[in-house]
Design a protein around this motif. Structure first.
Motif, PDB file in Angstrom:
ATOM      1  N   PHE A 183      26.550  28.313  60.764  1.00  0.00           N
ATOM      2  CA  PHE A 183      26.143  29.335  60.385  1.00  0.00           C
ATOM      3  C   PHE A 183      26.127  30.839  61.816  1.00  0.00           C
ATOM      4  N   ALA A 184      25.827  29.612  62.794  1.00  0.00           N
ATOM      5  CA  ALA A 184      25.383  29.976  63.904  1.00  0.00           C
ATOM      6  C   ALA A 184      27.503  31.375  63.596  1.00  0.00           C
ATOM      7  N   GLU A 185      27.921  29.911  64.140  1.00  0.00           N
ATOM      8  CA  GLU A 185      29.145  29.962  64.521  1.00  0.00           C
ATOM      9  C   GLU A 185      30.368  30.808  63.630  1.00  0.00           C
ATOM     10  N   ASN A 186      30.279  31.154  62.516  1.00  0.00           N
ATOM     11  CA  ASN A 186      30.866  31.706  61.679  1.00  0.00           C
ATOM     12  C   ASN A 186      29.610  32.987  60.701  1.00  0.00           C
ATOM     13  N   GLN A 187      28.808  34.136  61.637  1.00  0.00           N
ATOM     14  CA  GLN A 187      27.797  35.000  61.269  1.00  0.00           C
ATOM     15  C   GLN A 187      29.089  36.309  60.470  1.00  0.00           C
ATOM     16  N   GLN A 188      30.084  36.213  61.222  1.00  0.00           N
ATOM     17  CA  GLN A 188      31.323  36.587  60.439  1.00  0.00           C
ATOM     18  C   GLN A 188      31.112  36.976  58.989  1.00  0.00           C
ATOM     19  N   PHE A 189      31.522  35.826  58.235  1.00  0.00           N
ATOM     20  CA  PHE A 189      30.907  36.267  57.023  1.00  0.00           C
ATOM     21  C   PHE A 189      30.026  36.453  56.267  1.00  0.00           C
ATOM     22  N   LEU A 190      28.970  36.465  56.841  1.00  0.00           N
ATOM     23  CA  LEU A 190      27.963  37.200  56.324  1.00  0.00           C
ATOM     24  C   LEU A 190      27.280  38.561  56.114  1.00  0.00           C
ATOM     25  N   ALA A 191      28.753  39.201  56.823  1.00  0.00           N
ATOM     26  CA  ALA A 191      29.180  40.568  56.324  1.00  0.00           C
ATOM     27  C   ALA A 191      29.744  40.513  55.476  1.00  0.00           C
ATOM     28  N   SER A 192      30.026  39.720  54.356  1.00  0.00           N
ATOM     29  CA  SER A 192      30.743  39.702  53.141  1.00  0.00           C
ATOM     30  C   SER A 192      29.502  39.759  51.739  1.00  0.00           C
ATOM     31  N   ASN A 193      30.575  39.797  50.679  1.00  0.00           N
ATOM     32  CA  ASN A 193      29.574  39.345  49.248  1.00  0.00           C
ATOM     33  C   ASN A 193      29.824  37.136  49.187  1.00  0.00           C
ATOM     34  N   ARG A 194      29.802  37.101  49.623  1.00  0.00           N
ATOM     35  CA  ARG A 194      30.576  35.056  49.197  1.00  0.00           C
ATOM     36  C   ARG A 194      29.379  34.447  49.416  1.00  0.00           C
ATOM     37  N   ILE A 195      29.994  33.877  48.307  1.00  0.00           N
ATOM     38  CA  ILE A 195      28.305  32.841  47.973  1.00  0.00           C
ATOM     39  C   ILE A 195      29.067  31.537  48.864  1.00  0.00           C
ATOM     40  N   TRP A 196      27.986  31.156  49.178  1.00  0.00           N
ATOM     41  CA  TRP A 196      28.062  29.764  50.490  1.00  0.00           C
ATOM     42  C   TRP A 196      27.463  28.532  49.861  1.00  0.00           C
ATOM     43  N   ASN A 197      28.952  27.854  49.706  1.00  0.00           N
ATOM     44  CA  ASN A 197      28.880  26.861  49.393  1.00  0.00           C
ATOM     45  C   ASN A 197      29.225  25.539  49.865  1.00  0.00           C
ATOM     46  N   VAL A 198      28.473  25.231  50.835  1.00  0.00           N
ATOM     47  CA  VAL A 198      27.712  23.792  51.349  1.00  0.00           C
ATOM     48  C   VAL A 198      28.433  22.512  51.076  1.00  0.00           C
ATOM     49  N   ALA A 199      29.275  21.705  51.132  1.00  0.00           N
ATOM     50  CA  ALA A 199      28.848  20.470  50.216  1.00  0.00           C
ATOM     51  C   ALA A 199      28.670  19.365  50.960  1.00  0.00           C
ATOM     52  N   SER A 200      27.183  19.743  51.149  1.00  0.00           N
ATOM     53  CA  SER A 200      27.067  18.228  51.559  1.00  0.00           C
ATOM     54  C   SER A 200      25.998  17.245  51.484  1.00  0.00           C
ATOM     55  N   ALA A 224      38.266  32.820  45.971  1.00  0.00           N
ATOM     56  CA  ALA A 224      37.718  34.370  46.057  1.00  0.00           C
ATOM     57  C   ALA A 224      35.819  34.003  45.636  1.00  0.00           C
ATOM     58  N   ASN A 225      35.416  34.924  46.263  1.00  0.00           N
ATOM     59  CA  ASN A 225      33.864  35.363  45.874  1.00  0.00           C
ATOM     60  C   ASN A 225      33.319  34.486  46.721  1.00  0.00           C
ATOM     61  N   GLU A 226      33.730  33.353  47.575  1.00  0.00           N
ATOM     62  CA  GLU A 226      33.522  32.253  47.591  1.00  0.00           C
ATOM     63  C   GLU A 226      33.520  31.401  49.197  1.00  0.00           C
ATOM     64  N   LEU A 227      32.752  30.803  50.402  1.00  0.00           N
ATOM     65  CA  LEU A 227      33.066  30.897  51.521  1.00  0.00           C
ATOM     66  C   LEU A 227      32.218  28.860  51.271  1.00  0.00           C
ATOM     67  N   SER A 228      33.412  28.222  51.346  1.00  0.00           N
ATOM     68  CA  SER A 228      33.309  26.420  51.273  1.00  0.00           C
ATOM     69  C   SER A 228      33.278  26.060  52.341  1.00  0.00           C
ATOM     70  N   VAL A 229      32.134  25.172  52.287  1.00  0.00           N
ATOM     71  CA  VAL A 229      31.936  24.863  53.547  1.00  0.00           C
ATOM     72  C   VAL A 229      31.408  23.070  53.067  1.00  0.00           C
ATOM     73  N   ARG A 230      33.026  22.137  53.884  1.00  0.00           N
ATOM     74  CA  ARG A 230      32.506  20.784  53.616  1.00  0.00           C
ATOM     75  C   ARG A 230      33.319  19.573  55.043  1.00  0.00           C
TER      76      ARG A 230
END
Length: 367
Positions: A214-231, A284-290
């Protein structure tokens, strides 16, 4: 609005071989952004206008104390300490993010020689402490992560330098991290001058780090993307640490061109990721983190040329090629928003030096 306060102090006692540095810094930074109708401190949406606020306070203090043995100027011992506190609170529209980090770093290093000054070494111990407190409020992810990271390590570095045409630096460190366990980090640097004006350098090394997504990708917080963290079963947000190998070489040559001094240079480096946290914005509409599934690498090639055109006129040019490719969920693709081709040219002109030591300098840059 930003306020910076910085003070540096130095103490030197040549008779006793003692030198000390102290640095103090304070930062207060306030950012307000958004549509014109947004009013600061209104919080989130105000009269339907999108807005963002980021307030940051940071404090740093560091000390360095060194002692050179009077009868052995090639031998010294140094002690470094650094403390920092970073606090950030903010929102990006309806997304909230805040983080506070307390860090303490300590390093003890000893320098000496092996039989003669051609063979030098440095060894020591280091300690690092990090405390993180985060507040995350984004679509599909709401959490207040809190963690403490500590690491203790030892390092050894050997240097051979014949002061003429060859030198090599070989080093390694072993760390114990409360989340990453025990791991080793080797590195190697070598320099060779094959002939007059020519310098060849090679290097290789390994790196391991924790990704604070989150600290390293704050630019994506200024969008309406849904965060999908593949924990998964990892220690940080359910993710594993990043591991990369990097290696490459560079060559520089000075020569005469039309009786003028000139230089050319070439750098070729590659980084291969063994483990990597992949931020995938291609859906689209998603930020995938994996974690990386496949290959990820960076190839960097840089070419430089400079020449003294006239007595007081210098020209410098540079070209860099970046090939940054990662296997995303949608397939192999270039890293987004990273320029593949970069070009730089600079012209610098200076007048003759006057009797009082003053001169005019002018330069123009295109990038």
């Amino acid at each position: 609005q930003q306020v910076n306060i910085l003070n540096r102090y130095q103490y030197t006692n040549n008779e006793k071989g003692v030198v000390g540095f102290f640095t103090f810094r304070y930062l207060n930074d306030q950012k307000i952004a958004g549509q014109k109708d947004f009013r600061d401190h209104a919080g989130f949406l105000h009269d339907g206008a999108w807005g963002s606020e980021i307030n940051t306070q940071r404090f740093d203090a560091s000390t360095k104390v060194g002692y050179i043995f009077p009868d052995m100027p090639f031998q010294s011992i140094g002690f470094q300490n650094a403390f920092s506190y970073h606090n950030q609170e903010g929102f990006y529209g309806l997304n909230q993010y805040g983080i506070s980090q307390t860090n303490f770093y300590s390093n003890l290093i000893f320098n000496s020689i092996i039989s003669n000054t051609l063979n030098k070494f440095a060894t020591g111990l280091s300690f690092n402490f990090d405390q993180y407190r985060e507040t995350v409020r984004v679509p599909n992810f709401v959490a207040n992560p809190h963690r403490i990271d500590t690491s203790v390590g030892a390092f050894f570095e050997y240097t051979y330098d014949n002061t003429d045409d060859f030198s090599v630096v070989a080093g390694a460190r072993v760390d114990y991290h409360n989340r990453l366990g025990v791991f080793a980090t080797p590195r190697l640097h070598a320099r060779y001058n094959p002939w007059e004006g020519g310098t060849l350098r090679v290097s290789a090394g390994r790196g391991k780090r924790i990704s604070n997504i989150f600290a390293e990708n704050q630019q994506f917080l200024a969008s309406n993307r849904i965060w999908n963290v593949a924990s998964g079963n990892g220690e940080i947000y359910g993710l594993d640490p990043e591991i990369a190998w990097n290696y490459g070489f560079s060559y520089a040559q000075s020569f005469k061109l039309f009786k003028r001094s000139a230089n050319i240079g070439a750098d070729i480096y590659r980084t291969d990721f063994q483990q990597q946290v992949v931020i995938d914005p291609y859906r689209a509409n998603e930020l995938s983190v994996r974690m990386l599934q496949g290959d990820s690498f960076v190839n960097a090639v840089q070419l430089d040329f400079s020449i003294n055109i006239l007595t007081h006129l210098n020209l410098r040019t540079s070209y860099k090629y970046y090939d940054m490719k990662t296997d995303f969920a949608s397939g192999a693709n270039q890293r987004p928003l990273q320029a593949k081709h970069r070009f730089f040219v600079n012209g610098e002109f200076s007048t003759h030096e006057h009797e009082n030591g003053s001169r005019w300098k002018f330069d123009a840059t295109y990038n």
